[in-house]
Design a protein around this motif. Structure first.
Motif, PDB file in Angstrom:
ATOM      1  N   LEU A   1      40.166  31.049  40.337  1.00  0.00           N
ATOM      2  CA  LEU A   1      40.430  32.565  40.441  1.00  0.00           C
ATOM      3  C   LEU A   1      41.801  32.530  40.911  1.00  0.00           C
ATOM      4  O   LEU A   1      42.411  33.692  40.932  1.00  0.00           O
TER       5      LEU A   1
ATOM      6  N   GLN B   1      36.474  30.276  33.661  1.00  0.00           N
ATOM      7  CA  GLN B   1      36.220  30.961  35.200  1.00  0.00           C
ATOM      8  C   GLN B   1      34.867  31.801  35.270  1.00  0.00           C
ATOM      9  O   GLN B   1      34.368  31.524  36.245  1.00  0.00           O
TER      10      GLN B   1
ATOM     11  N   GLY C   1      36.486  31.076  45.909  1.00  0.00           N
ATOM     12  CA  GLY C   1      37.324  31.583  44.775  1.00  0.00           C
ATOM     13  C   GLY C   1      37.937  32.677  45.117  1.00  0.00           C
ATOM     14  O   GLY C   1      39.312  32.862  44.703  1.00  0.00           O
TER      15      GLY C   1
ATOM     16  N   GLY D   1      41.856  33.860  45.017  1.00  0.00           N
ATOM     17  CA  GLY D   1      42.270  35.037  44.300  1.00  0.00           C
ATOM     18  C   GLY D   1      43.325  35.799  44.882  1.00  0.00           C
ATOM     19  O   GLY D   1      44.297  36.484  44.422  1.00  0.00           O
TER      20      GLY D   1
END
Length: 442
Positions: free
Chosen positions: A262, A356, A383, A387
């Motif tokens: 991410l 992903q 994740g 991100g």
């Protein structure tokens, strides 16, 4: 189709009679992820109009964007845990209700601090919906197509982001920024009555010993003549089970993979438009580059997911990340040509972001029923941290003098590391054993 003398629950999922219910689950969960993606993207689309109307600088929205991701992080981790305690269906309904209500309340915010609170609460609901949808879909998907089906359902998220752009383009100039959030709230509220037809996971009901509800779900699967032997859950909390039975190292490696995946995905989504503009493609070209990245991601998720159903999923995803690393590195030299850049972004989306997205099915298959929602939520939480850090990392590197080409090469290294960690996670994880054994009632 005749039921074998001692089939597993997966055998029941392969029966033709269960197909209508399985399709209903996938369809409704896909609609939820689409609405999730729509609402996640809506704040970025509304921000320029809010900035002009309120007279606040665009920089003030950094906290608004960040707190939405933070709320989503809280939702994936904490609400995912509740899915193993109170059920996947209930968590999904509650999460959709939460982000729908908060989306409708967002236009009432008259200041940036109020908007921050609204987006944080919305993020909690958005974050809680994803692990519930992934887990429920996985537990109703036939094993021979599980990777493809979960990937297909999860494609709703990027599709929702694209849909938000298409809806906001005519809506905001005519009805103002608030209209985007009204649509983002009304649609999930309208979906809630339909979602009441969703069944609870039979695996969850078995673990909880709720046999009356289990029998009703089996009847809807055309398996009313089947009894399922009760397999009690181990006497551990769902969190503890993530690290029990030889899964500790695999869990850490899975979290690392999600973090890296991410991080690179959000870095690409945020920096590809800037590189495209620098290549002389203009605003329309920047939008096209993001579109090709997302379309490539959806295609990659479906194709790689189908291959993963026939081969070892972690190996397929690992190879996808390696090929994605090559494509990301290609962005470093494709920046001088907008045409070449569009081709490379689509290939990057196919392999890097498509891999992903396939991780959703890998996470669901990594854990057994008593801890599946917790495991999916925790992995997605890791994740989300990646991100959040991805765009920040890109800004820091650019601010310290690194070129955009160097940033893409560093991102390619992250893709290689993700390939290594997901393959190692698959090698260290114990082989899942069938939790449910069915016997024909006599």
């Amino acid at each position: 189709m005749t039921v074998p003398a001692h089939p597993t629950f997966d055998d029941l999922l392969d029966r033709a009679g269960s197909l209508p219910l399985r399709r209903l689950v996938v369809l409704l969960c896909a609609v939820v992820t689409t609405l999730d993606g729509f609402d996640t993207q809506s704040i970025a689309l509304a921000a320029p109009s809010i900035s002009r109307e309120w007279g606040v600088p665009a920089a003030a929205f950094g906290s608004v964007f960040g707190v939405g991701l933070a709320g989503s992080l809280v939702g994936t981790v904490l609400l995912g845990r509740l899915g193993d305690r109170y059920g996947r269906r209930g968590l999904l309904l509650a999460s959709v209700g939460l982000f729908a209500g908060c989306s409708l309340l967002t236009p009432l915010a008259g200041s940036v601090p109020a908007l921050v609170v609204a987006r944080f609460l919305t993020g909690i609901g958005l974050g809680g919906a994803l692990p519930a949808a992934i887990t429920l879909t996985s537990e109703f998907a036939a094993p021979r197509r599980r990777g493809f089906v979960v990937g297909l359902m999860f494609c709703g998220f990027p599709f929702g982001g694209v849909l938000a752009g298409l809806v906001a383009a005519p809506l905001v100039p005519s009805w103002g920024w608030a209209s985007v959030f009204v649509v983002g709230g009304v649609l999930p509220l309208a979906l809630l009555p339909v979602m009441r037809s969703l069944p609870e996971s039979p695996q969850y009901l078995l673990q909880r010993g709720e046999h009356a509800r289990l029998d009703r779900v089996l009847a809807r699967m055309d398996a009313s003549g089947v009894r399922i032997a009760h397999t009690p859950a181990p006497p551990r909390s769902p969190v503890a089970r993530l690290f029990a039975d030889g899964r500790a190292l695999g869990t850490v490696l899975l979290w690392t993979t999600l973090f890296l995946a991410l991080m690179l995905a959000y870095l690409l989504v945020n920096w590809v438009p800037l590189v495209t503009r620098a290549a002389g493609a203009g605003p329309a070209g920047a939008s096209l580059a993001v579109a090709t990245l997302n379309v490539g991601a959806i295609a990659g998720c479906l194709v790689l997911g189908r291959i993963a159903d026939r081969r070892r999923p972690v190996v397929v995803v690992g190879v996808g990340f390696l090929l994605g690393a090559v494509a990301i590195a290609g962005l470093a030299w494709a920046g001088g040509s907008s045409g070449a850049l569009f081709v490379v972004t689509s290939v990057t989306g196919f392999f890097a972001i498509g891999s992903q997205m396939c991780l959703a099915a890998v996470c669901a298959g990594f854990y057994e029923t008593p801890s599946r929602a917790t495991g999916v939520g925790a992995a997605m939480g890791a994740g989300r941290v990646g991100g959040i850090l991805g765009p920040v990392l890109g800004g820091v590197l650019l601010g310290t003098g690194y070129s955009s080409s160097t940033i893409f090469l560093i991102t390619a290294v992250a893709a290689v590391l993700a390939a290594v960690t997901i393959v190692l996670a698959g090698r260290t994880a114990p082989r899942p054993s069938p939790v449910i054994v069915a016997e024909v009632a006599r």
